[in-house]
Scaffold this motif. Structure first.
Motif, PDB file in Angstrom:
ATOM      1  N   ASN A   1     -11.643   7.467  -5.072  1.00 13.47           N
ATOM      2  CA  ASN A   1     -11.140   8.752  -5.544  1.00 13.47           C
ATOM      3  C   ASN A   1      -9.624   8.670  -5.681  1.00 13.47           C
ATOM      4  O   ASN A   1      -8.942   8.239  -4.741  1.00 13.47           O
ATOM      5  CB  ASN A   1     -11.485   9.851  -4.531  1.00 13.47           C
ATOM      6  CG  ASN A   1     -12.955  10.209  -4.565  1.00 13.47           C
ATOM      7  OD1 ASN A   1     -13.513  10.480  -5.624  1.00 13.47           O
ATOM      8  ND2 ASN A   1     -13.608  10.204  -3.402  1.00 13.47           N
TER       9      ASN A   1
ATOM     10  N   THR B   1       0.850  -1.190   0.000  1.00 14.64           N
ATOM     11  CA  THR B   1       0.000   0.000   0.000  1.00 14.64           C
ATOM     12  C   THR B   1       0.881   1.234   0.000  1.00 14.64           C
ATOM     13  O   THR B   1       1.493   1.562   1.003  1.00 14.64           O
ATOM     14  CB  THR B   1      -0.910   0.050   1.235  1.00 14.64           C
ATOM     15  OG1 THR B   1      -0.110  -0.183   2.377  1.00 14.64           O
ATOM     16  CG2 THR B   1      -2.009  -0.960   1.170  1.00 14.64           C
TER      17      THR B   1
ATOM     18  N   THR C   1     -23.316   5.018  -4.813  1.00 15.84           N
ATOM     19  CA  THR C   1     -22.005   5.110  -5.464  1.00 15.84           C
ATOM     20  C   THR C   1     -21.705   3.814  -6.214  1.00 15.84           C
ATOM     21  O   THR C   1     -21.296   3.835  -7.383  1.00 15.84           O
ATOM     22  CB  THR C   1     -20.912   5.424  -4.426  1.00 15.84           C
ATOM     23  OG1 THR C   1     -21.302   6.597  -3.709  1.00 15.84           O
ATOM     24  CG2 THR C   1     -19.577   5.672  -5.095  1.00 15.84           C
TER      25      THR C   1
ATOM     26  N   VAL D   1     -18.387   1.236  -1.238  1.00 13.75           N
ATOM     27  CA  VAL D   1     -18.317   1.310  -2.706  1.00 13.75           C
ATOM     28  C   VAL D   1     -17.948  -0.052  -3.309  1.00 13.75           C
ATOM     29  O   VAL D   1     -18.608  -0.532  -4.238  1.00 13.75           O
ATOM     30  CB  VAL D   1     -17.297   2.389  -3.146  1.00 13.75           C
ATOM     31  CG1 VAL D   1     -17.254   2.485  -4.668  1.00 13.75           C
ATOM     32  CG2 VAL D   1     -17.652   3.744  -2.548  1.00 13.75           C
TER      33      VAL D   1
ATOM     34  N   ASP E   1     -17.529   9.641   4.149  1.00  9.71           N
ATOM     35  CA  ASP E   1     -16.469   9.136   3.263  1.00  9.71           C
ATOM     36  C   ASP E   1     -15.785   8.008   4.025  1.00  9.71           C
ATOM     37  O   ASP E   1     -16.353   7.473   4.987  1.00  9.71           O
ATOM     38  CB  ASP E   1     -15.489  10.266   2.880  1.00  9.71           C
ATOM     39  CG  ASP E   1     -14.528   9.851   1.776  1.00  9.71           C
ATOM     40  OD1 ASP E   1     -14.973   9.603   0.643  1.00  9.71           O
ATOM     41  OD2 ASP E   1     -13.307   9.746   2.033  1.00  9.71           O
TER      42      ASP E   1
ATOM     43  N   ARG F   1     -13.613  12.431   5.942  1.00  7.59           N
ATOM     44  CA  ARG F   1     -12.833  11.189   6.057  1.00  7.59           C
ATOM     45  C   ARG F   1     -12.179  11.103   7.423  1.00  7.59           C
ATOM     46  O   ARG F   1     -11.571  12.080   7.870  1.00  7.59           O
ATOM     47  CB  ARG F   1     -11.779  11.195   4.947  1.00  7.59           C
ATOM     48  CG  ARG F   1     -10.905   9.982   4.937  1.00  7.59           C
ATOM     49  CD  ARG F   1     -10.005   9.981   3.715  1.00  7.59           C
ATOM     50  NE  ARG F   1     -10.753   9.725   2.487  1.00  7.59           N
ATOM     51  CZ  ARG F   1     -10.190   9.391   1.331  1.00  7.59           C
ATOM     52  NH1 ARG F   1      -8.878   9.287   1.249  1.00  7.59           N
ATOM     53  NH2 ARG F   1     -10.921   9.165   0.262  1.00  7.59           N
TER      54      ARG F   1
HETATM   55  P1  NAD Z   1     -15.229   2.328   3.311  1.00 10.96           P
HETATM   56  O1  NAD Z   1     -14.538   2.800   4.524  1.00 10.96           O
HETATM   57  O2  NAD Z   1     -16.652   1.873   3.378  1.00 10.96           O
HETATM   58  O3  NAD Z   1     -14.405   1.103   2.649  1.00 10.96           O
HETATM   59  C1  NAD Z   1     -13.044   1.172   2.342  1.00 10.96           C
HETATM   60  C2  NAD Z   1     -12.581  -0.232   1.974  1.00 10.96           C
HETATM   61  O4  NAD Z   1     -11.216  -0.182   1.570  1.00 10.96           O
HETATM   62  C3  NAD Z   1     -12.653  -1.209   3.150  1.00 10.96           C
HETATM   63  O5  NAD Z   1     -13.039  -2.479   2.665  1.00 10.96           O
HETATM   64  C4  NAD Z   1     -11.205  -1.263   3.622  1.00 10.96           C
HETATM   65  O6  NAD Z   1     -10.885  -2.471   4.297  1.00 10.96           O
HETATM   66  C5  NAD Z   1     -10.489  -1.147   2.306  1.00 10.96           C
HETATM   67  N1  NAD Z   1      -9.108  -0.733   2.445  1.00 10.96           N
HETATM   68  C6  NAD Z   1      -8.596   0.176   3.290  1.00 10.96           C
HETATM   69  N2  NAD Z   1      -7.277   0.249   3.126  1.00 10.96           N
HETATM   70  C7  NAD Z   1      -6.970  -0.617   2.146  1.00 10.96           C
HETATM   71  C8  NAD Z   1      -5.781  -0.991   1.532  1.00 10.96           C
HETATM   72  N3  NAD Z   1      -4.639  -0.467   1.921  1.00 10.96           N
HETATM   73  N4  NAD Z   1      -5.822  -1.906   0.523  1.00 10.96           N
HETATM   74  C9  NAD Z   1      -6.994  -2.447   0.150  1.00 10.96           C
HETATM   75  N5  NAD Z   1      -8.165  -2.140   0.701  1.00 10.96           N
HETATM   76  C10 NAD Z   1      -8.146  -1.238   1.685  1.00 10.96           C
HETATM   77  O7  NAD Z   1     -15.046   3.497   2.242  1.00 10.96           O
HETATM   78  P2  NAD Z   1     -15.893   3.758   0.923  1.00 10.96           P
HETATM   79  O8  NAD Z   1     -16.958   4.733   1.250  1.00 10.96           O
HETATM   80  O9  NAD Z   1     -16.240   2.466   0.268  1.00 10.96           O
HETATM   81  O10 NAD Z   1     -14.815   4.554   0.055  1.00 10.96           O
HETATM   82  C11 NAD Z   1     -13.868   3.899  -0.765  1.00 10.96           C
HETATM   83  C12 NAD Z   1     -13.348   4.889  -1.796  1.00 10.96           C
HETATM   84  O11 NAD Z   1     -14.439   5.374  -2.569  1.00 10.96           O
HETATM   85  C13 NAD Z   1     -12.661   6.128  -1.228  1.00 10.96           C
HETATM   86  O12 NAD Z   1     -11.652   6.526  -2.139  1.00 10.96           O
HETATM   87  C14 NAD Z   1     -13.777   7.162  -1.222  1.00 10.96           C
HETATM   88  O13 NAD Z   1     -13.277   8.491  -1.242  1.00 10.96           O
HETATM   89  C15 NAD Z   1     -14.459   6.798  -2.521  1.00 10.96           C
HETATM   90  N6  NAD Z   1     -15.842   7.275  -2.643  1.00 10.96           N
HETATM   91  C16 NAD Z   1     -16.799   6.929  -1.741  1.00 10.96           C
HETATM   92  C17 NAD Z   1     -18.099   7.363  -1.929  1.00 10.96           C
HETATM   93  C18 NAD Z   1     -19.216   6.951  -1.007  1.00 10.96           C
HETATM   94  O14 NAD Z   1     -20.374   7.305  -1.286  1.00 10.96           O
HETATM   95  N7  NAD Z   1     -18.968   6.170   0.038  1.00 10.96           N
HETATM   96  C19 NAD Z   1     -18.417   8.199  -3.007  1.00 10.96           C
HETATM   97  C20 NAD Z   1     -17.415   8.513  -3.912  1.00 10.96           C
HETATM   98  C21 NAD Z   1     -16.140   8.043  -3.730  1.00 10.96           C
END
Ligand code: NAD
Length: 424
Positions: free
Chosen positions: A326, A3, A197, A229, A153, A81
């Motif tokens: 993102n 990562t 999303t 997502v 987020d 976030r």
């Molecule tokens: P979330 O916290 O629900 O999920 C994040 C996921 O990523 C989890 O499964 C976590 O275990 C995993 N993760 C964390 N670190 C990791 C790593 N190093 N390697 C692999 N997996 C890893 O967050 P989310 O809301 O699903 O957001 C995920 C992405 O989508 C972010 O970039 C966020 O900005 C973007 N996003 C989210 C939304 C929304 O509506 N939730 C909208 C647009 C964009």
């Protein structure tokens, strides 16, 4: 697990990645420097240190930000976030991406983003509540239904939004549902928001598959990240008939060329004490780095920034990448993917379904009238499809990839409001 930006200091700067694409789009568009200079940087940066009484009685101070990038199209909009990786340049980049995203999908908002440097998984519910209320108080002059509207987020959820509604309503002296979106349903949330999303990622994937002539039943997909997502994208893409061959989260990746049972994996996470895929046996373990390079047709990065870099881009085998997260691809990796002929549906288009339904939530709060899920989904799907087609046509017109095309669409729109409004 590989990562790139885990552990504090990022090796890639998301703000520089944003600005490099911005500069390229600005040149293609022939946008005057005087307008570009306004939009290349955030409008406002607010930093605060939030003291929180922890459960053991000690006081800890948390570093917090809210960045408003633009209010040219309307009140600024963007998530909050909670992560140890939060740093100011990241929040600035995320705020700018919100501006471009809203413009691409035709939502009348500007862009903002918030971040608190904390590890929510190691904090109790009471500590998180006190932190969230402290943040709301610190940002009371920034937030507002007509000014700046946060949302969840990474690391935040409907619960934090409920605390913000409550704290903000106390500060203003009246109920204020429309100050945030992504709220629980009983507190003014919208049907369809939780899935929005991932649903938009599915609509983008379906549109891109049609452009590449991919038939769902012979198509495979790998999804990185299994939170809001990633898990919902995987579920809905599987419902198209596509085989999901690998999934991952912070615990690592799981590969099964015969296909992952996504519903079972979602249930596994919901019932696990770590709320993760740790110990999941529906696929063989791979690292998150290996996962990105697996043979597949579609790759959906849906975890975090800077996952596809110059170090691994040349080894990616997917025919298309649909960016649920993102900023998952660095600017340096774009040209490598381009040269390989990989179709990249960029974040500011692919994950815009969330902000679209956030906008619908805000509209419903202001009307005091709530829509059916069918109406929410129908309107969101239409908006995503139109945005995809518009960006695709712009890419053909300017002979650029879809990422630069999305920036061109957004920049053109926001800059035109600057020219019309005239005061900045
Ligand atoms: P979330 O916290 O629900 O999920 C994040 C996921 O990523 C989890 O499964 C976590 O275990 C995993 N993760 C964390 N670190 C990791 C790593 N190093 N390697 C692999 N997996 C890893 O967050 P989310 O809301 O699903 O957001 C995920 C992405 O989508 C972010 O970039 C966020 O900005 C973007 N996003 C989210 C939304 C929304 O509506 N939730 C909208 C647009 C964009």
């Amino acid at each position: 697990m590989s990562t790139p930006n885990n552990g504090g200091t990022p090796r890639y700067n998301p703000l520089e990645s944003m600005q490099r694409r911005f500069d390229e789009a600005k040149e293609k568009l022939g946008l005057d420097d005087q307008f570009a200079n306004v939009l290349r940087v955030p409008d406002k940066v607010v930093a605060a240190n939030i003291p929180v009484t922890m459960d053991d009685g000690t006081i800890r101070v948390f570093e917090a930000y809210r960045v408003v990038h633009s209010v040219h199209l309307g009140p600024s909009k963007g998530g909050i976030r909670y992560s140890m990786d939060v740093h100011l340049d990241e929040v600035k980049a995320l705020a700018a991406w919100m501006t471009w995203k809203c413009a691409v999908v035709n939502v009348p908002y500007g862009g903002a983003k918030g971040g608190i440097k904390c590890d929510p998984r190691s904090m109790s519910k009471g500590e998180l509540e006190r932190l969230t209320r402290g943040y709301t108080l610190a940002m009371r002059n920034v937030f507002g239904p007509d000014k700046d509207i946060p949302a969840p987020d990474m690391g935040t959820s409907a619960q934090e939004m409920a605390w913000i509604v409550d704290e903000f309503s106390k500060i203003t002296g009246h109920n204020s549902y429309a100050v945030v979106t992504g709220k629980p349903l009983v507190l003014g949330g919208s049907l369809g928001r939780v899935e929005a999303t991932g649903r938009g990622v599915m609509v983008s994937t379906r549109s891109a598959m049609a452009k590449l002539g991919l038939n769902p039943t012979n198509t495979t997909c790998v999804v990185q990240g299994f939170g809001n997502v990633g898990s919902i994208s995987a579920k809905l893409i599987a419902q198209l008939g596509v085989k999901i061959v690998a999934i991952s989260d912070v615990s690592g990746g799981y590969y099964n060329p015969e296909g992952i049972d996504v519903a079972e994996a979602i249930a596994y996470v919901a019932n696990s004490s770590t709320r993760s895929l740790e110990g999941y046996t529906g696929g063989s373990p791979v690292t998150n780095g290996e996962l990105l390079e697996l043979p597949c047709d579609i790759l959906v990065p849906a975890a975090m920034e800077d996952q596809i870099t110059p170090e691994n881009a040349a080894r990616i085998k997917a025919k298309m990448i649909v960016e649920g997260a993102n900023g998952p691809t660095t600017a340096e990796a774009d040209s490598i993917l381009n040269d390989k002929g990989i179709l990249v549906v960029p974040d500011i288009l692919a994950n815009a379904g969330g902000v679209t339904v956030s906008y619908f939530e805000w509209v419903q709060n202001r009307l005091g009238y709530y829509w059916t899920e069918e109406r929410v989904n129908r309107r969101a799907d239409r908006a995503m499809k139109q945005a995809f087609d518009n960006v695709y046509a712009t890419a053909e017109k300017y002979n650029v990839n879809m990422r630069i095309a999305a920036y061109i669409v957004a920049l053109d729109k926001v800059a035109s409001t600057l020219k019309l409004r005239g005061s900045f």
